[in-house]
Every structure is written in structure tokens, then in C-alpha cells.
Design a protein around this motif. Structure first.
Motif, PDB file in Angstrom:
ATOM      1  N   SER B  80       0.826  -1.194   0.000  1.00 56.82           N
ATOM      2  CA  SER B  80       0.000   0.000   0.000  1.00 56.82           C
ATOM      3  C   SER B  80       0.873   1.261   0.000  1.00 56.82           C
ATOM      4  O   SER B  80       0.601   2.215  -0.728  1.00 56.82           O
ATOM      5  CB  SER B  80      -0.922  -0.015   1.219  1.00 56.82           C
ATOM      6  N   ARG B  81       1.938   1.230   0.786  1.00 55.62           N
ATOM      7  CA  ARG B  81       2.812   2.392   0.879  1.00 55.62           C
ATOM      8  C   ARG B  81       3.475   2.692  -0.462  1.00 55.62           C
ATOM      9  O   ARG B  81       3.707   3.841  -0.820  1.00 55.62           O
ATOM     10  CB  ARG B  81       3.882   2.154   1.951  1.00 55.62           C
ATOM     11  N   SER B  83       2.219   2.176  -3.320  1.00 56.64           N
ATOM     12  CA  SER B  83       1.243   2.372  -4.402  1.00 56.64           C
ATOM     13  C   SER B  83       0.880   3.835  -4.629  1.00 56.64           C
ATOM     14  O   SER B  83       0.315   4.181  -5.652  1.00 56.64           O
ATOM     15  CB  SER B  83      -0.032   1.580  -4.101  1.00 56.64           C
ATOM     16  N   GLY B  84       1.147   4.693  -3.664  1.00 55.13           N
ATOM     17  CA  GLY B  84       0.708   6.081  -3.785  1.00 55.13           C
ATOM     18  C   GLY B  84       1.858   7.054  -3.934  1.00 55.13           C
ATOM     19  O   GLY B  84       2.969   6.679  -4.350  1.00 55.13           O
ATOM     20  N   SER B  85       1.562   8.294  -3.587  1.00 56.66           N
ATOM     21  CA  SER B  85       2.592   9.333  -3.628  1.00 56.66           C
ATOM     22  C   SER B  85       3.749   8.961  -2.732  1.00 56.66           C
ATOM     23  O   SER B  85       3.559   8.409  -1.646  1.00 56.66           O
ATOM     24  CB  SER B  85       1.987  10.666  -3.185  1.00 56.66           C
ATOM     25  N   GLN B  86       4.968   9.246  -3.188  1.00 55.45           N
ATOM     26  CA  GLN B  86       6.143   8.870  -2.412  1.00 55.45           C
ATOM     27  C   GLN B  86       6.680  10.027  -1.570  1.00 55.45           C
ATOM     28  O   GLN B  86       7.806   9.958  -1.062  1.00 55.45           O
ATOM     29  CB  GLN B  86       7.239   8.330  -3.332  1.00 55.45           C
ATOM     30  N   GLY B  90       2.586  11.366   1.754  1.00 57.80           N
ATOM     31  CA  GLY B  90       1.890  10.352   0.967  1.00 57.80           C
ATOM     32  C   GLY B  90       2.209   8.948   1.450  1.00 57.80           C
ATOM     33  O   GLY B  90       1.325   8.088   1.520  1.00 57.80           O
ATOM     34  N   ARG B  91       3.458   8.707   1.802  1.00 62.28           N
ATOM     35  CA  ARG B  91       3.859   7.374   2.246  1.00 62.28           C
ATOM     36  C   ARG B  91       3.163   6.998   3.556  1.00 62.28           C
ATOM     37  O   ARG B  91       2.669   5.888   3.725  1.00 62.28           O
ATOM     38  CB  ARG B  91       5.375   7.313   2.422  1.00 62.28           C
ATOM     39  N   SER B  94      -0.586   6.397   2.914  1.00 62.77           N
ATOM     40  CA  SER B  94      -0.824   5.109   2.252  1.00 62.77           C
ATOM     41  C   SER B  94      -0.611   3.958   3.228  1.00 62.77           C
ATOM     42  O   SER B  94      -1.304   2.938   3.187  1.00 62.77           O
ATOM     43  CB  SER B  94       0.111   4.955   1.047  1.00 62.77           C
ATOM     44  N   ARG B  97      -3.652   3.670   5.229  1.00 70.30           N
ATOM     45  CA  ARG B  97      -4.714   3.048   4.452  1.00 70.30           C
ATOM     46  C   ARG B  97      -4.544   1.528   4.434  1.00 70.30           C
ATOM     47  O   ARG B  97      -5.504   0.771   4.612  1.00 70.30           O
ATOM     48  CB  ARG B  97      -4.713   3.575   3.025  1.00 70.30           C
ATOM     49  N   HIS B 183     -11.589   6.545   4.705  1.00 65.40           N
ATOM     50  CA  HIS B 183     -10.184   6.813   5.018  1.00 65.40           C
ATOM     51  C   HIS B 183      -9.958   8.258   5.472  1.00 65.40           C
ATOM     52  O   HIS B 183      -9.091   8.534   6.281  1.00 65.40           O
ATOM     53  CB  HIS B 183      -9.324   6.510   3.797  1.00 65.40           C
TER      54      HIS B 183
END
Lengths: 204, 204
Positions: B80-81, B83-86, B90-91, B94, B97, B183
Motif C-alpha cells: 500500500s505504501r 502504491s501512492g505518492s512517495q 503520501g507514504r 498510504s 490506508r 479513510h
DNA sequence: TTCTCCAACTTTACAGTGTAAACTTTACAT
DNA sequence: ATGTAAAGTTTACACTGTAAAGTTGGAGAA
């Protein structure tokens, strides 16, 4: 159907209350897995099938114990909140202390109250208990809700923080044996939250 | 004593792994209370006493399942981490989530992992699992730790917040049926925390 | 090959659990 | 006193975890 108010039963002085107290004693002394219909009945001095006339099986007994536990939980939080500084910050911090202390002093009862699996039975009774305990939290959080904002957001944040800390602390996740409760480690994040929430950059 | 590495057993292809998987299946399909030695064995196609040769009773089986569950939990958070903005924000969002999604998708396994009562058996295995999953959280929190501050404080706050939210959400405490995970209700408090923590007024 | 051994697994047995049904007792209203 | 229904007991059953003894089958040594 089986009972409603303080009607004195016939044979036993007040079974049901005695069964609930026996259950809490068993939880305190021997943990969650030791809570058994038969042991409860034996401790109350009745046959193993007697509880069936007062509760709907084991899940019913657990629900009744959880409700009683929730009442005591609420009482302890109220007492703790009244014991310290009565500033908004002091009240919410004392509330958190009461929350954590109850969890540490009654781990099995705390776990039973929030056991998510068999939540099905609770329904009415549990919702009432949740509502009152939630009400305590809500009114304590109220001073920190920005004008025009949804109070639910603040309450959710504070409750999640206290509850997660208490649960992880009890589970030993923070270390094999983190010593005494260490309230400061809980208070610091709560205060951090309140500072951020209580001073909204632009409420609207 | 009973097992160590990937030694292929004699009769069954790979009991132990099969028993663990059976246990997870039972948890997923029928909940925490349905996890039983005999049902596990039956599902794996062996006699009810077979698990005794691979685990130390029911608690041993539960510990092994919890360890496997913790590994999957960690894997899902990592995925999940990634998969999104880095960005640091964002990390961590995610990651949260992934945490909540795992809890919602595998409520019984999540409850088993963090069941505080019978934590006694876990010991070695569980500590290792906790360490790795905790490591993921720690490195994700690292950018928000003020210079010279104790990283443990930030990690504790974030973990308590995610965990408390997930647990209360699962328990239905936020309402009889709060719909989908929502979320945002989790992200807002996490962000509030990070804003407060990440911009220290005077670190030293 | 044949023998032996031992881990993996099965069978059997037992104490404890929840639940349901039938039975017994007791307090109260009539 | 009598009937009735609640309160509690007894009995029975399916299911659980655990321990012990019995069985099986593959691997290494002769």
C-alpha cells in the motif's frame, strides 16, 4: 421476558447481579478465557444451567458483563476527570488517565467490552452503554471543537488515540514490559492533537 | 524440537503450513471463535490430534497463525505504501490506508494478532513479527521526527492513532454501521498529528 | 534386499464446555 | 388450599483440548 427492574427473585437473593459480579471476579482473577457459564454459576452457588433463566446463553452473559463493565468504566473516567485541574486541557488529560488506568487495572474486562467479534448480541444494551460513555468523551472534547466544525472529527481523533494507546500498551506491543502506564507518553500526543485542532487556521 | 526449517514431512506434503492456512481460512470464513484445533485438522484432512506434533496445543497454533498473519499484514502495508505518492506525507497516509484496509478485510485475523490475553505463548516468534512490522512504521515515520527528538514518541502517536481507529471502527463503536472504511476520517487526524509534530516550535 | 528405528499420524479415552429438555421446588395470587 | 408460573436442578448430548497408546511408512544400516 426474563427480567426488567429490581424485582427480588424467589430463591436466590439476586441472581443475575450475582452472576454478573461472579463473572467480573473471574475475569479479574483468571482472564478472559476463564469466563465460563459453569464456573460463573458455580461461583454464584447455583447449578450450571441456572444462568439460562437470566441470560441468553454465554453471549448474553458476556453482553451483560460488558454493559456493567462499561458503566464502571464510565464512572472511573468521570471520577478521574473530576480529580484534577478543571481547565479544558486538564479535564481531557485526566479523562485519558482514567481511560488508560481502567484498561491497565481491568485488562480482561476492557478486552471483553471492546471485543469486536461477538458484538452481535449487544445491540440495545451495548448501544446505550456506548452512548453514555461516548457522551462523557464528547462533552470533554467540546471546548476543542472549532466553531462550525464537526465535533465527531475531534472526538474520533481523541478516542482513537487513547484507545489505540491503551490497547497496544496492554498487548505489550510497545515492548515486552514497558513498566508502569507512563501517562506522559499518552498525554503528549493528546496535547499535540489538541494544539493542532484547538487553533484552527481558518474555521470557515 | 518439533520443527525448524523446510524439512519435507513424511506422509503429508507439508502439514503445518497446511494447518496454518486452514486456520486462516476458518478465521476468514467463520470468525475468531470458530478457530478450533479439530476443525483446523479436519480441514487439512488429518486427524484431530495431528496438530499436536507441529504446535504446542491450541495456543501454539494460534501463535503460528498470528505470526503468518503479521507477515501478511506487513506485506500489505508495504504494498500500500508503495502504491501512492512517495512524499513523506503520501507514504505515511498510504501506510495508514493499508493498516485500516487489512483490519477491515481480515477482522478475525487482525483481532487474533493483537489479542492481548494469551500473548504469553508468542514470545520469540511474535517479537520478531512485531519488530519487522514496527520497522515499517518506524522508517515511514522517520521524516517527521524532529531533529534530536525521540523517534519513539512520533511512532507511538501514529501507531496508536491508526490502531485505535481501526479497532474502534471494527468494533462498531463509531456507529452501528459506519459504512465503508472512510479513510478521510483517519487521514485527517494523522495529518493533524504530523503537522503538529513535523514543525516543532523549538526542537532544542 | 532385509532389518530396524523413529517421526508422522491415528485411535482411544477423558475432563470440561455450551445448550436443550424434562423435572422439581417454591412463592404468590386467587 | 390450590393452581400456576417462575427459579433452579437434573440429565443428556454434541463438541472442545489434551494426553496416552497404537499404527504406519519411509530412511538409513546390515
Amino acid at each position: 421476558m426474563t427480567d426488567h427492574s429490581g424485582k427480588k427473585p424467589h430463591h436466590h437473593g439476586d441472581l443475575r447481579a450475582a452472576l454478573i459480579q461472579s463473572g467480573i471476579d473471574i475475569l479479574t482473577e483468571s482472564g478472559l478465557e476463564a469466563l465460563t457459564l459453569r464456573r460463573c454459576a458455580a461461583r454464584a452457588g447455583v447449578s450450571h444451567a441456572a444462568p439460562a433463566h437470566h441470560f441468553d446463553g454465554l453471549s448474553g452473559l458476556r453482553a451483560a458483563i460488558a454493559k456493567e463493565g462499561f458503566d464502571r468504566f464510565r464512572t472511573q473516567m468521570l471520577r478521574s476527570r473530576a480529580s484534577g485541574s478543571q481547565s479544558p486541557e486538564g479535564r481531557i488529560l485526566s479523562l485519558c488517565r482514567g481511560y488508560l488506568d481502567f484498561a491497565v487495572e481491568n485488562p480482561a474486562l476492557f478486552a471483553l467490552i471492546f471485543s469486536c467479534g461477538p458484538m452481535s448480541q449487544f445491540e440495545e444494551d451495548m448501544k446505550a452503554g456506548t452512548a453514555t460513555a461516548y457522551g462523557v468523551l464528547r462533552e470533554t472534547c467540546a471546548p476543542f471543537v472549532p466553531e462550525g466544525a464537526d465535533p465527531l472529527v475531534v472526538e474520533t481523533q481523541v478516542w482513537s488515540l487513547i484507545h489505540g494507546f491503551s490497547h497496544l500498551f496492554l498487548a505489550g506491543t510497545f515492548g515486552p514490559d514497558s513498566g508502569p502506564p507512563d501517562h506522559h507518553r499518552l498525554f503528549a500526543p493528546v496535547m499535540a492533537l489538541l494544539r493542532e485542532i484547538g487553533t484552527p487556521p481558518a474555521p470557515k
